[in-house]
Design an enzyme around this catalytic site. Structure first.
Site, short mmCIF file in Angstrom:
data_model
loop_
_atom_site.label_atom_id
_atom_site.label_comp_id
_atom_site.label_asym_id
_atom_site.label_seq_id
_atom_site.Cartn_x
_atom_site.Cartn_y
_atom_site.Cartn_z
N GLY A 187 0.76 -1.24 0.00
CA GLY A 187 0.00 0.00 0.00
C GLY A 187 0.79 1.28 0.00
N LYS A 188 2.02 1.27 -0.53
CA LYS A 188 2.81 2.50 -0.57
C LYS A 188 2.12 3.60 -1.38
CE LYS A 188 6.74 1.21 -2.27
NZ LYS A 188 6.39 -0.18 -2.65
N THR A 189 1.49 3.20 -2.49
CA THR A 189 0.85 4.19 -3.35
C THR A 189 -0.38 4.79 -2.66
OG1 THR A 189 1.63 3.04 -5.31
CG2 THR A 189 -0.17 4.60 -5.61
N LYS A 200 7.43 9.78 -8.18
CA LYS A 200 7.82 8.36 -8.20
C LYS A 200 9.02 8.27 -9.14
CE LYS A 200 7.19 3.85 -7.57
NZ LYS A 200 5.97 3.08 -7.86
N GLU A 249 7.75 8.40 -3.57
CA GLU A 249 7.40 6.99 -3.38
C GLU A 249 8.49 6.10 -3.96
OE1 GLU A 249 4.10 3.60 -4.56
OE2 GLU A 249 3.66 5.70 -4.99
N ALA A 279 10.39 2.73 -5.27
CA ALA A 279 10.01 1.58 -6.09
C ALA A 279 10.47 0.31 -5.39
CB ALA A 279 10.66 1.68 -7.47
N GLY A 280 9.54 -0.36 -4.71
CA GLY A 280 9.88 -1.59 -4.01
C GLY A 280 10.47 -1.35 -2.63
#
Length: 204
Positions: free
Chosen positions: A14-16, A32, A99, A101-102
């Site tokens: 749920g990072k986004t 991002k 945000e 990535a991973g």
């Protein structure tokens, strides 16, 4: 400029969603740096669709990779290599939500990981955790890595179904601040994102 990085203890936690909540709550900009796969419905587009305020600016990605894989593998398929020197934080007078990535140990190229990028930037991290079997281990390992690398941690946001015992142990052991608990959301709408953001204890 105040910036923060949204990092997670793993993939698909749920990072986004959390990024959208923070962008709306702070009326912040969003970036991002690396998008791997889903270019027609990127995380930038997802966050933008959930924002009500008119102040947030959505900065373009530095790398748009076609395949939904680890950045280093997706970049190799596209015939390029991700270079940390090209991942430059956008200039803005506004707060900036970045945000990742991973997860923290996801490789960006053959030698460097996300954690190396965080060391380079030295921007405070908001760590997203989610309750599942093994999440205590994953959360504490992530926090320990950030501490070892001297990367500042603003706090933890727990996303999804609550587990009081798990959350209390993580917070007690790590001495890290809880910035909020995000319940499972049946319908993710602009209105819901705005309402949840108003209940966060985040200050920059």
């Amino acid at each position: 400029m105040n910036s923060l990085i949204v990092a997670g203890i793993g993939t698909g936690i749920g990072k986004t969603l959390i990024s959208a909540i923070l962008v709306e709550a702070l009326q912040a900009d969003y970036w991002k740096p690396i998008q791997a796969g889903d270019l027609d419905q990127s995380d930038t587009l997802k966050v933008k669709a959930l924002i009500s305020n008119t102040l947030s600016v959505f900065h373009p990605e530095s790398y748009l990779l076609k395949t939904p894989m680890s950045p280093h593998a997706a970049a190799k398929i596209d015939g390029i290599e991700i270079e940390l020197e090209k991942l430059i934080i956008p200039r803005t007078e506004n707060t900036l939500v970045i945000e990742l990535a991973g997860g923290l140990m996801v490789p960006l190229n053959s030698k460097e990981l996300n954690i190396d990028l965080l060391k380079k930037w030295h921007v405070p991290v908001v760590l997203v955790s989610q309750n599942y079997l093994g999440s205590i281990n994953h959360t504490l390992l992530s926090l320990d890595l950030l501490k070892t690398k001297n990367i500042p941690v603003m706090g933890i946001i727990f996303n999804g179904e609550q587990n009081v015992s798990t959350e209390e142990f993580i917070l007690s052991y790590s001495k890290v601040k809880c910035l909020g608990r995000i319940p499972e959301i049946e319908a993710i709408t602009k209105e819901e994102i705005k309402k949840i953001g108003q209940n966060l204890t985040l200050t920059i």
